[in-house]
Design an enzyme around this catalytic site. Structure first.
Site, PDB file in Angstrom:
ATOM      1  N   LYS A  41       6.487 -12.804   4.106  1.00  0.00           N
ATOM      2  CA  LYS A  41       7.274 -11.633   3.663  1.00  0.00           C
ATOM      3  C   LYS A  41       6.813 -10.395   4.414  1.00  0.00           C
ATOM      4  O   LYS A  41       7.633  -9.629   4.935  1.00  0.00           O
ATOM      5  CB  LYS A  41       7.084 -11.423   2.164  1.00  0.00           C
ATOM      6  CG  LYS A  41       7.540 -10.056   1.654  1.00  0.00           C
ATOM      7  CD  LYS A  41       7.401  -9.903   0.151  1.00  0.00           C
ATOM      8  CE  LYS A  41       6.071  -9.349  -0.252  1.00  0.00           C
ATOM      9  NZ  LYS A  41       5.913  -7.891  -0.105  1.00  0.00           N
ATOM     10  N   ARG A 100       9.590  -0.040  -1.215  1.00  0.00           N
ATOM     11  CA  ARG A 100       8.975   1.053  -0.473  1.00  0.00           C
ATOM     12  C   ARG A 100       8.710   0.665   0.979  1.00  0.00           C
ATOM     13  O   ARG A 100       8.578   1.507   1.847  1.00  0.00           O
ATOM     14  CB  ARG A 100       7.718   1.525  -1.161  1.00  0.00           C
ATOM     15  CG  ARG A 100       6.708   0.423  -1.379  1.00  0.00           C
ATOM     16  CD  ARG A 100       5.495   0.964  -2.058  1.00  0.00           C
ATOM     17  NE  ARG A 100       5.052   2.179  -1.419  1.00  0.00           N
ATOM     18  CZ  ARG A 100       4.451   2.244  -0.245  1.00  0.00           C
ATOM     19  NH1 ARG A 100       4.262   1.146   0.433  1.00  0.00           N
ATOM     20  NH2 ARG A 100       4.090   3.391   0.275  1.00  0.00           N
ATOM     21  N   ILE A 145       1.929   7.982   2.086  1.00  0.00           N
ATOM     22  CA  ILE A 145       2.298   7.691   3.484  1.00  0.00           C
ATOM     23  C   ILE A 145       1.776   8.786   4.412  1.00  0.00           C
ATOM     24  O   ILE A 145       2.266   8.964   5.535  1.00  0.00           O
ATOM     25  CB  ILE A 145       3.834   7.546   3.652  1.00  0.00           C
ATOM     26  CG1 ILE A 145       4.561   8.820   3.194  1.00  0.00           C
ATOM     27  CG2 ILE A 145       4.371   6.325   2.924  1.00  0.00           C
ATOM     28  CD1 ILE A 145       6.030   8.845   3.606  1.00  0.00           C
ATOM     29  N   ASP A 146       0.749   9.504   3.960  1.00  0.00           N
ATOM     30  CA  ASP A 146       0.216  10.611   4.779  1.00  0.00           C
ATOM     31  C   ASP A 146      -0.288  10.145   6.141  1.00  0.00           C
ATOM     32  O   ASP A 146      -0.134  10.844   7.150  1.00  0.00           O
ATOM     33  CB  ASP A 146      -0.890  11.349   4.022  1.00  0.00           C
ATOM     34  CG  ASP A 146      -2.008  10.403   3.593  1.00  0.00           C
ATOM     35  OD1 ASP A 146      -1.692   9.277   3.146  1.00  0.00           O
ATOM     36  OD2 ASP A 146      -3.182  10.762   3.700  1.00  0.00           O
ATOM     37  N   LEU A 147      -0.849   8.927   6.205  1.00  0.00           N
ATOM     38  CA  LEU A 147      -1.373   8.450   7.497  1.00  0.00           C
ATOM     39  C   LEU A 147      -0.223   8.149   8.461  1.00  0.00           C
ATOM     40  O   LEU A 147      -0.326   8.386   9.667  1.00  0.00           O
ATOM     41  CB  LEU A 147      -2.239   7.203   7.286  1.00  0.00           C
ATOM     42  CG  LEU A 147      -3.453   7.403   6.376  1.00  0.00           C
ATOM     43  CD1 LEU A 147      -4.207   6.089   6.181  1.00  0.00           C
ATOM     44  CD2 LEU A 147      -4.381   8.477   6.920  1.00  0.00           C
ATOM     45  N   ASP A 170      -3.957  -8.878  -2.034  1.00  0.00           N
ATOM     46  CA  ASP A 170      -2.756  -9.549  -2.555  1.00  0.00           C
ATOM     47  C   ASP A 170      -3.076 -10.870  -3.237  1.00  0.00           C
ATOM     48  O   ASP A 170      -2.174 -11.463  -3.838  1.00  0.00           O
ATOM     49  CB  ASP A 170      -1.751  -9.792  -1.424  1.00  0.00           C
ATOM     50  CG  ASP A 170      -1.148  -8.494  -0.945  1.00  0.00           C
ATOM     51  OD1 ASP A 170      -0.511  -8.486   0.121  1.00  0.00           O
ATOM     52  OD2 ASP A 170      -1.334  -7.471  -1.629  1.00  0.00           O
ATOM     53  N   VAL A 184      -8.812  -1.719  -2.379  1.00  0.00           N
ATOM     54  CA  VAL A 184      -7.633  -1.308  -1.614  1.00  0.00           C
ATOM     55  C   VAL A 184      -6.673  -0.461  -2.433  1.00  0.00           C
ATOM     56  O   VAL A 184      -6.248   0.608  -2.018  1.00  0.00           O
ATOM     57  CB  VAL A 184      -6.919  -2.550  -1.020  1.00  0.00           C
ATOM     58  CG1 VAL A 184      -5.658  -2.139  -0.274  1.00  0.00           C
ATOM     59  CG2 VAL A 184      -7.875  -3.307  -0.098  1.00  0.00           C
TER      60      VAL A 184
HETATM   61  C1  EPZ Z   1       0.956  -3.733   2.889  1.00  0.00           C
HETATM   62  O1  EPZ Z   1       1.221  -2.587   2.091  1.00  0.00           O
HETATM   63  C2  EPZ Z   1       1.548  -4.909   2.130  1.00  0.00           C
HETATM   64  N1  EPZ Z   1       2.989  -4.722   1.959  1.00  0.00           N
HETATM   65  C3  EPZ Z   1       0.883  -5.027   0.757  1.00  0.00           C
HETATM   66  O2  EPZ Z   1       1.396  -6.200   0.129  1.00  0.00           O
HETATM   67  C4  EPZ Z   1      -0.624  -5.207   0.956  1.00  0.00           C
HETATM   68  O3  EPZ Z   1      -1.252  -5.242  -0.305  1.00  0.00           O
HETATM   69  C5  EPZ Z   1      -1.173  -4.043   1.774  1.00  0.00           C
HETATM   70  O4  EPZ Z   1      -0.463  -3.953   3.037  1.00  0.00           O
HETATM   71  C6  EPZ Z   1      -2.657  -4.204   2.080  1.00  0.00           C
HETATM   72  O5  EPZ Z   1      -2.876  -5.410   2.749  1.00  0.00           O
HETATM   73  C7  EPZ Z   1       3.813  -4.989   3.009  1.00  0.00           C
HETATM   74  O6  EPZ Z   1       3.380  -5.337   4.093  1.00  0.00           O
HETATM   75  C8  EPZ Z   1       5.284  -4.826   2.750  1.00  0.00           C
HETATM   76  P1  EPZ Z   1      -1.642  -0.021   3.241  1.00  0.00           P
HETATM   77  P2  EPZ Z   1       0.947  -1.107   2.709  1.00  0.00           P
HETATM   78  O7  EPZ Z   1      -0.886   1.040   3.935  1.00  0.00           O
HETATM   79  O8  EPZ Z   1       1.306  -1.091   4.143  1.00  0.00           O
HETATM   80  C9  EPZ Z   1      -3.574   3.820   1.199  1.00  0.00           C
HETATM   81  C10 EPZ Z   1       2.480  -7.435  -1.527  1.00  0.00           C
HETATM   82  O9  EPZ Z   1       2.185  -7.776  -2.679  1.00  0.00           O
HETATM   83  N2  EPZ Z   1      -2.735   4.579   2.156  1.00  0.00           N
HETATM   84  O10 EPZ Z   1      -2.635  -0.841   3.998  1.00  0.00           O
HETATM   85  O11 EPZ Z   1       1.582  -0.123   1.800  1.00  0.00           O
HETATM   86  C11 EPZ Z   1      -2.715   3.208   0.113  1.00  0.00           C
HETATM   87  O12 EPZ Z   1      -2.498   4.152  -0.923  1.00  0.00           O
HETATM   88  C12 EPZ Z   1       2.188  -6.036  -1.063  1.00  0.00           C
HETATM   89  O13 EPZ Z   1       3.033  -8.196  -0.671  1.00  0.00           O
HETATM   90  C13 EPZ Z   1      -2.894   5.962   2.232  1.00  0.00           C
HETATM   91  O14 EPZ Z   1      -3.703   6.558   1.528  1.00  0.00           O
HETATM   92  O15 EPZ Z   1      -0.646  -1.043   2.535  1.00  0.00           O
HETATM   93  C14 EPZ Z   1      -3.526   2.037  -0.340  1.00  0.00           C
HETATM   94  O16 EPZ Z   1      -4.489   2.472  -1.294  1.00  0.00           O
HETATM   95  C15 EPZ Z   1       1.480  -5.198  -2.133  1.00  0.00           C
HETATM   96  N3  EPZ Z   1      -2.101   6.663   3.089  1.00  0.00           N
HETATM   97  C16 EPZ Z   1      -4.256   1.585   0.935  1.00  0.00           C
HETATM   98  O17 EPZ Z   1      -4.154   2.672   1.857  1.00  0.00           O
HETATM   99  C17 EPZ Z   1      -1.160   6.048   3.889  1.00  0.00           C
HETATM  100  O18 EPZ Z   1      -0.463   6.746   4.668  1.00  0.00           O
HETATM  101  C18 EPZ Z   1      -3.639   0.350   1.569  1.00  0.00           C
HETATM  102  O19 EPZ Z   1      -2.336   0.659   1.945  1.00  0.00           O
HETATM  103  C19 EPZ Z   1      -1.010   4.646   3.793  1.00  0.00           C
HETATM  104  C20 EPZ Z   1      -1.821   3.925   2.923  1.00  0.00           C
END
Ligand code: EPZ
Length: 424
Positions: free
Chosen positions: A22, A92, A123-125, A304, A326
């Site tokens: 996915k 999202r 999504i700040d990063l 996950d 995470v």
């Molecule tokens: C992806 O989410 C996956 N989703 C998530 O899977 C997965 O848990 C996650 O990566 C971590 O492996 C998809 O790929 C669609 P992140 P993503 O950006 O990209 C913080 C599932 O069940 N963060 O690595 O949103 C954020 O708040 C889903 O399949 C910022 O602070 O994950 C979080 O605490 C759930 N600022 C951490 O980083 C940002 O700009 C991880 O987020 C971006 C993220």
């Protein structure tokens, strides 16, 4: 609202075919926007989130044909640049069209994603990295109006190895002028799958899967054909369910090189894990032993699979400590597990799980995709019949979930109403 009735006590056995990932398929669909023409993506899982991404692409003017896991995305008609709140609210991950739209159109209008049941999901990063590449943003009633006349390469250091930020920035950088270096990049297999897809389209990327990714911008991209990697989280979910029920199952198509830590953790609980043909065989000869667990970005233990492991450890022999690094709210489902007689205490990022002899059935809810799968795993171990409601969360990411459960010998019966999209 849809419900699943689960009668506990049956070990899972047999063979389950692992779906396409996915968390790769969604990004490959977005990346197809970079090329004009018909891109073919094979092994796309038939799940609600992919149906939502089809709507996102069609809203932008693309046309999508999808049968038997083969998806054809024709971007010839793409003339839009907006992703509406109705779609982003549902998923999202729609935000990953931002990078390709900026590379293709130089502008995008995307609804800001809200939070979700596992955390704030900022999504700040993403935005800071795009800003370094010359993009500018305006907030407009919950939407982001993004303009980036022509993106230029930049050196971007991520505070945190965010998966989505790495993907969005890669998909913008491939079409930017000059060189982009992403430091502290995410290293997940899905990032490597996306990089392989982009390189096939004509992009120039080095270092995907390492903390430093270097991208040389190019002017044009060709439509491609690509096969999505297997879903390591689905495979891990079934592996945990086998351990929880004392079963013996072949995970057909699963890749051990994407699952080192989850498989070694399950072996620590007492599972026998072997490579067998094109898959992984998991067998659990006796009740699980307690283990400690720390979730981290890849190659660390995947967040996950944390809820699923908690469901297993709830009735393991001994006490386990789980640390979730995470997502700040990924223990919300613990209250549901405790309704089934689990003995779990959470304190911030830590959960202490005292294994009980056996969970007891109770009506519970799926709070999100992975927590929902965890509740079903708990129900498979409990005495009596457990009703899990809000199963639509699970249908977002698991193809044929109930059918696969039944084929492995689980005693399940679907509730009266199911999300129509699943039957689509
Ligand atoms: C992806 O989410 C996956 N989703 C998530 O899977 C997965 O848990 C996650 O990566 C971590 O492996 C998809 O790929 C669609 P992140 P993503 O950006 O990209 C913080 C599932 O069940 N963060 O690595 O949103 C954020 O708040 C889903 O399949 C910022 O602070 O994950 C979080 O605490 C759930 N600022 C951490 O980083 C940002 O700009 C991880 O987020 C971006 C993220």
């Amino acid at each position: 609202m849809d419900r699943l009735l689960v009668t506990g006590g049956s070990p899972l056995s047999g063979t389950v075919r692992i779906q396409g990932a996915k968390n790769s398929a969604l990004k490959l669909m977005a990346a197809s926007l970079l090329a004009d023409g018909r891109t073919v993506i094979e092994n796309v899982p038939r799940i609600v989130d992919c149906l939502t991404m089809v709507e996102v692409l069609e809203h932008l003017g693309a046309s999508v044909a999808w049968e038997d896991g083969r998806m054809i995305v024709d971007t010839g008609g793409v003339d839009g640049h907006e992703t509406p709140y109705e779609l982003v609210r549902r998923m999202r991950a729609s935000i990953v069209v931002l990078g390709p739209l900026l590379a293709r159109e130089g502008r995008a209008r995307v609804a800001m994603p809200g939070g979700c049941n596992i955390g704030s999901r900022k999504i700040d990063l993403h935005l800071r990295g795009l800003e370094h590449m010359g993009a500018s943003f305006e907030h407009d009633h919950g939407y982001l109006e993004v303009t980036a006349g022509d993106l230029r390469g930049a050196v971007i250091s991520l505070d945190y190895p965010s998966v989505g930020a790495t993907e969005n920035l890669m998909m913008a950088a491939v079409g930017a002028r000059g060189t982009t270096v992403i430091e502290n990049a995410a290293r997940e297999p899905e990032i490597q799958d996306l990089a392989g897809f982009l390189v096939r389209m004509g992009a120039r990327i080095e270092g995907a899967g390492t903390p430093t990714v270097e991208i040389q911008g190019v002017d044009r991209f060709e439509p491609v054909r690509h096969v999505v990697i297997p879903d390591r989280v689905e495979a891990g979910t079934w592996a945990v369910a086998v351990c929880a029920t004392g079963g013996d199952v072949l995970l057909a198509g699963a890749r051990t090189d994407h699952m080192d830590l989850p498989l070694s953790k399950l072996a620590e609980t007492g599972a026998e894990v072997t490579v067998e043909g094109e898959g992984i065989r998991v067998r659990m000869p006796e009740r699980a032993l307690a283990v400690d667990l720390v979730t981290l970005p890849y190659p660390g233990f995947p967040t996950d699979l944390q809820p699923q492991m908690m469901a297993l450890l709830a009735s393991a022999r001994g006490t386990s400590i789980v640390t979730e690094n995470v997502f700040e709210a990924r223990f919300m489902f613990v209250d549901e597990l405790n309704r089934m007689g689990a003995d779990i205490r959470t304190e911030g990022h830590h959960a202490v799980i005292r294994g009980v002899d056996r969970l007891s059935s109770a009506p519970v809810r799926a709070l999100d995709l992975r927590a929902g799968a965890a509740m079903v795993i708990a129900a498979l171990t409990a005495d009596g019949v457990t009703e899990v409601s809000d199963m639509y969360h699970v249908h977002r990411g698991y193809e044929g979930f109930e059918e696969k459960l039944a084929s492995l010998g689980a005693r399940v019966s679907a509730g009266p109403a199911r999300s129509p999209a699943v039957l689509g």
